[in-house]
Design an enzyme around this catalytic site. Structure first.
Site, short mmCIF file in Angstrom:
data_model
loop_
_atom_site.label_atom_id
_atom_site.label_comp_id
_atom_site.label_asym_id
_atom_site.label_seq_id
_atom_site.Cartn_x
_atom_site.Cartn_y
_atom_site.Cartn_z
CE LYS A 133 -9.01 -6.07 6.94
NZ LYS A 133 -8.37 -4.72 7.20
CE1 TYR A 218 -7.77 -8.59 11.49
CE2 TYR A 218 -8.47 -6.36 10.94
CZ TYR A 218 -7.57 -7.40 10.81
OH TYR A 218 -6.47 -7.26 10.00
P1 NDP Z 1 -1.89 1.79 1.67
O1 NDP Z 1 -2.63 3.01 1.26
O2 NDP Z 1 -0.78 1.93 2.62
O3 NDP Z 1 -1.33 1.05 0.38
C1 NDP Z 1 -2.14 0.69 -0.69
C2 NDP Z 1 -1.30 0.61 -1.96
O4 NDP Z 1 -2.15 0.21 -3.02
C3 NDP Z 1 -0.71 1.95 -2.41
O5 NDP Z 1 0.51 2.24 -1.79
C4 NDP Z 1 -0.55 1.73 -3.90
O6 NDP Z 1 0.68 1.02 -4.13
C5 NDP Z 1 -1.67 0.76 -4.25
N1 NDP Z 1 -2.78 1.44 -4.95
C6 NDP Z 1 -3.23 1.09 -6.18
N2 NDP Z 1 -4.22 1.90 -6.57
C7 NDP Z 1 -4.41 2.79 -5.58
C8 NDP Z 1 -5.30 3.87 -5.40
N3 NDP Z 1 -6.22 4.20 -6.33
N4 NDP Z 1 -5.24 4.57 -4.25
C9 NDP Z 1 -4.35 4.24 -3.29
N5 NDP Z 1 -3.47 3.21 -3.42
C10 NDP Z 1 -3.50 2.49 -4.54
O7 NDP Z 1 -3.00 0.77 2.24
P2 NDP Z 1 -2.72 -0.49 3.17
O8 NDP Z 1 -1.50 -1.15 2.74
O9 NDP Z 1 -2.87 -0.10 4.57
O10 NDP Z 1 -4.01 -1.40 2.82
C11 NDP Z 1 -4.08 -2.16 1.64
C12 NDP Z 1 -5.01 -3.36 1.86
O11 NDP Z 1 -4.48 -4.17 2.90
C13 NDP Z 1 -6.42 -3.02 2.29
O12 NDP Z 1 -7.34 -3.91 1.69
C14 NDP Z 1 -6.42 -3.21 3.78
O13 NDP Z 1 -7.69 -3.54 4.32
C15 NDP Z 1 -5.45 -4.36 3.92
N6 NDP Z 1 -4.76 -4.35 5.22
C16 NDP Z 1 -4.72 -5.51 5.94
C17 NDP Z 1 -4.09 -5.55 7.14
C18 NDP Z 1 -4.01 -6.83 7.90
O14 NDP Z 1 -3.56 -6.81 9.04
N7 NDP Z 1 -4.41 -7.95 7.32
C19 NDP Z 1 -3.48 -4.35 7.73
C20 NDP Z 1 -3.52 -3.20 6.87
C21 NDP Z 1 -4.16 -3.22 5.67
P3 NDP Z 1 1.54 1.29 -5.45
O15 NDP Z 1 2.00 2.70 -5.34
O16 NDP Z 1 2.63 0.30 -5.32
O17 NDP Z 1 0.66 1.04 -6.62
#
Ligand code: NDP
Length: 368
Positions: A133, A218
């Site tokens: 989401k 949420y």
């Molecule tokens: P992070 O920034 O921690 O991680 C995102 C990952 O996406 C990065 O580590 C990277 O992984 C990849 N990525 C690919 N392209 C990009 C870019 N241009 N900039 C940054 N990162 C990129 O974010 P979150 O994990 O917190 O959030 C990711 C998604 O998950 C969002 O949509 C958020 O809303 C959702 N989320 C949902 C939660 C829930 O409880 N359901 C809780 C937290 C987040 P790599 O280096 O491997 O390519």
């Protein structure tokens, strides 16, 4: 394939012998439940890591692959989760996943604005998609994702983990049973103080918005499953105290109100500048339900007019992956939908909230 259950059967049967024949027979009868959803995670960030750890305890889903733009993370995940080289992809070559029979589904856990293209590419590669989401940055993109998955004949599920949380489901059960009577009011408070001003969540190009996309969703989603209806109108107001940190298009705080067809109203807050805001409250003519905290990783706490909710804490993402595997592999129907169409509804409401903020005018909402 040796599944967890067949492994247990194979290695415990000789030891257990005759007295446990009934249990073994039950296991065999249950074999349709044996199939495991083999998942690749796309985006090895904060939440991807949490999902991977939780999946270790899932009975129905297993992490078998990764898609990442960071080679060092791929290496680390390979050794941590025993992922073979042939199941590792980057953002350029992941369309080749179509030739990989060992992966059933991709869980997209990247910044919001990337979900649409990545989901459509995964669908075209013939794999089921679980997408975090908000599923997209607006309803039009979200609908395109649903259409692409339908066309490809794959399932699309949205990472709505609260839809499987026991205390949440108990409040829904009491409301559905009529224990609360006619529902009159919902309050949703969703917020936290966000830190690092350089993170993607505060970059419109990657986030598609601000607190509303990230945390306000949420309250939007909960308003619907707690009231049990979809809103028909919305009014909304924005407050911005720091226009440098929260640039054009990135909302800091929005208050919004819904009206429901049955006459209930809702009052909600979405913010990136206040802590201790994670509360859902539903009130009816005969009773109420309250969750506080309502959507964090838990333990969730709650009560209704019938008393405190005492269901034990579960790791949300473990239960979510078990249930999503059952939805994908066994066509199980969840109590609260988690499919793409459900996600589109939330995106339509968020579009209407932003329009209400922009125009100052009450917006009608039609989700059909
Ligand atoms: P992070 O920034 O921690 O991680 C995102 C990952 O996406 C990065 O580590 C990277 O992984 C990849 N990525 C690919 N392209 C990009 C870019 N241009 N900039 C940054 N990162 C990129 O974010 P979150 O994990 O917190 O959030 C990711 C998604 O998950 C969002 O949509 C958020 O809303 C959702 N989320 C949902 C939660 C829930 O409880 N359901 C809780 C937290 C987040 P790599 O280096 O491997 O390519």
């Amino acid at each position: 394939m040796t599944t967890r259950r067949s492994f247990i059967q194979k290695f415990t049967a000789p030891l257990l012998a005759v007295p446990f024949i009934t249990a073994t027979t039950e296991c065999q009868a249950d074999q349709s439940q044996d199939k495991i959803l083999r998942v690749a995670i796309m985006g090895l960030g904060g939440y991807g890591t949490r999902v991977a750890e939780a999946m270790k305890d899932s009975k129905r889903a297993k992490l078998v692959g990764v898609i990442s733009g960071t080679p060092s993370k791929i290496k680390a995940w390979q050794s941590k989760y025993d992922i073979p080289e042939k199941n590792c992809y980057n953002y350029e070559n992941f369309d080749n996943i179509r030739n990989n029979p060992d992966i059933d589904a991709v869980y997209v856990i990247t910044p919001n604005a990337l979900h649409k293209d990545q989901t459509i590419r995964v669908a075209k590669a013939g794999k089921h998609v679980i997408c975090e989401k908000p599923m997209a940055v607006n309803a039009k993109d979200a609908q395109e994702m649903v259409d692409a998955c339908n066309k490809a004949g794959v399932k699309l599920l949205i990472g709505y983990r609260m839809h499987f949380e026991p205390k949440t489901l108990e409040i829904i059960r009491q409301r559905q049973a009529g224990d609360m009577g006619k529902i009159l009011f919902f309050q949703g408070l969703s917020g936290f103080r966000i830190g690092d001003p350089t993170q993607w969540r505060l970059n419109m190009q990657l986030s598609g918005g601000g607190a509303m996309m990230d945390i306000g969703i949420y309250s939007v989603n909960a308003a619907r499953y707690m009231v049990g209806e979809d809103p028909v109108w919305v009014t909304a107001q924005e407050v911005k105290t720091d226009p440098v940190k929260y640039k054009e298009g990135v909302d800091e705080t929005i208050t919004f109100q819904f009206g429901f067809p049955g006459g209930a109203v809702a009052s909600c807050l979405s913010t990136y500048s206040m802590n201790n805001l994670d509360k859902f409250f539903v009130n009816g003519e005969k009773g109420f339900g309250e969750l506080y905290p309502a959507s964090g990783y838990g333990p969730i706490k709650g009560r209704t007019n019938q008393g405190e909710l005492t269901h034990p804490h579960v790791t949300h993402q473990t239960v979510q992956m078990d249930e999503m595997a059952a939805i994908i592999l066994d066509n199980k129907k969840p109590i609260v939908p988690v499919d793409g169409a459900e996600g589109v509804k939330d995106m339509k409401i968020i579009d209407a909230i932003y329009m209400a903020v922009k125009t100052g005018v009450k917006q009608s909402i039609s989700l059909s």
